[in-house]
Design a protein around this motif. Structure first.
Motif, short mmCIF file in Angstrom:
data_model
loop_
_atom_site.label_atom_id
_atom_site.label_comp_id
_atom_site.label_asym_id
_atom_site.label_seq_id
_atom_site.Cartn_x
_atom_site.Cartn_y
_atom_site.Cartn_z
N ASP A 1 0.86 -1.18 0.00
CA ASP A 1 0.00 0.00 0.00
C ASP A 1 0.89 1.23 0.00
O ASP A 1 1.32 1.71 1.05
N ASN A 2 1.22 1.69 -1.18
CA ASN A 2 2.01 2.91 -1.35
C ASN A 2 3.31 2.87 -0.54
O ASN A 2 3.63 3.82 0.18
N GLY A 3 4.03 1.75 -0.62
CA GLY A 3 5.31 1.64 0.05
C GLY A 3 5.27 1.01 1.42
O GLY A 3 6.32 0.79 2.02
N LEU A 4 4.08 0.71 1.92
CA LEU A 4 3.95 -0.07 3.16
C LEU A 4 3.73 -1.51 2.74
O LEU A 4 2.68 -1.86 2.20
N ILE A 5 4.75 -2.35 2.97
CA ILE A 5 4.73 -3.74 2.54
C ILE A 5 4.48 -4.60 3.76
O ILE A 5 5.18 -4.48 4.77
N THR A 6 3.48 -5.48 3.68
CA THR A 6 3.17 -6.37 4.80
C THR A 6 2.95 -7.79 4.30
O THR A 6 2.51 -8.01 3.18
N SER A 7 3.30 -8.74 5.17
CA SER A 7 3.07 -10.16 4.90
C SER A 7 2.65 -10.84 6.19
O SER A 7 2.79 -10.29 7.28
N ARG A 8 2.15 -12.08 6.04
CA ARG A 8 1.51 -12.79 7.15
C ARG A 8 2.44 -13.58 8.05
O ARG A 8 2.26 -13.60 9.26
N ASN A 9 3.41 -14.29 7.47
CA ASN A 9 4.21 -15.23 8.25
C ASN A 9 5.46 -15.64 7.45
O ASN A 9 5.62 -15.24 6.30
N PRO A 10 6.34 -16.44 8.05
CA PRO A 10 7.57 -16.82 7.35
C PRO A 10 7.36 -17.49 5.99
O PRO A 10 8.23 -17.39 5.12
N ASN A 11 6.24 -18.16 5.78
CA ASN A 11 5.99 -18.77 4.46
C ASN A 11 5.92 -17.72 3.35
O ASN A 11 6.11 -18.05 2.18
N ASP A 12 5.62 -16.49 3.72
CA ASP A 12 5.48 -15.41 2.74
C ASP A 12 6.79 -14.68 2.47
O ASP A 12 6.81 -13.73 1.68
#
Length: 180
Positions: A154-165
């Protein structure tokens, strides 16, 4: 990697109890792409990881939080784990350090429980994010639009759920830093 991050400096902000692979994998990928990836911490000279259900390895702190500034870095990575972000969100200097990256419109990447620190920094209003599912209510209460996806930008805010990602997470992070 196709992108080159030579000359780019990236902070990895952690306290004791970070999920170790969520620090080591992004750090390795950033360094392979040419970036200088530095551990920033309020923990002192060394900080200790967590490996799934037990303590992991100790890592040297490159930059003490007391002397770190968002203006010294091109991007920020917030590894998860449960203890790490819980400690960071209670540390005013850590919260202000995180907020500084948003004030300067620099890429920020948070994985797993790392979003707790973002919530405390009050930077999630209207932002589309993902995280470990157990903290989705906390992120929603902080104003985020939570989704269950491998990686969200989201406009440079990068997020993921867990180590699999982690493969998608690190690829998106490198892409964003390379794009400036």
């Amino acid at each position: 990697m196709a992108e080159t991050l030579t000359g780019k400096r990236v902070a990895l902000l952690v306290a004791d109890g970070f999920e170790q692979v969520e620090l080591t994998e992004p750090k390795r990928a950033l360094e392979q792409a040419g970036a200088t990836a530095q551990i920033v911490s309020p923990a002192g000279d060394r900080v200790k990881g967590w490996q799934h259900t037990d303590w992991g390895d100790a890592f040297d702190v490159d930059v003490p939080l007391d002397s770190a500034s968002a203006s010294d870095f091109h991007a920020l990575v917030l590894p998860g784990g449960v203890m790490n972000p819980d400690a960071l969100r209670q540390n005013e200097k850590a919260v202000n350090f995180v907020r500084g990256f948003f004030d300067q419109n620099k890429p920020v990447a948070a994985i797993c429980h790392g979003g707790w620190t973002l919530a405390e920094a009050d930077v999630l209003q209207g932002r589309r994010v993902t995280s470990y599912p157990s903290i989705q209510t906390d992120l929603k209460n902080a104003g985020a639009v939570w989704v269950d996806e491998e990686v969200v930008d989201d406009n440079g805010l990068i997020t993921s759920r867990n180590p699999n990602d982690l493969p998608a997470f690190t690829a998106k992070l490198i892409e964003k830093i390379a794009a400036g």
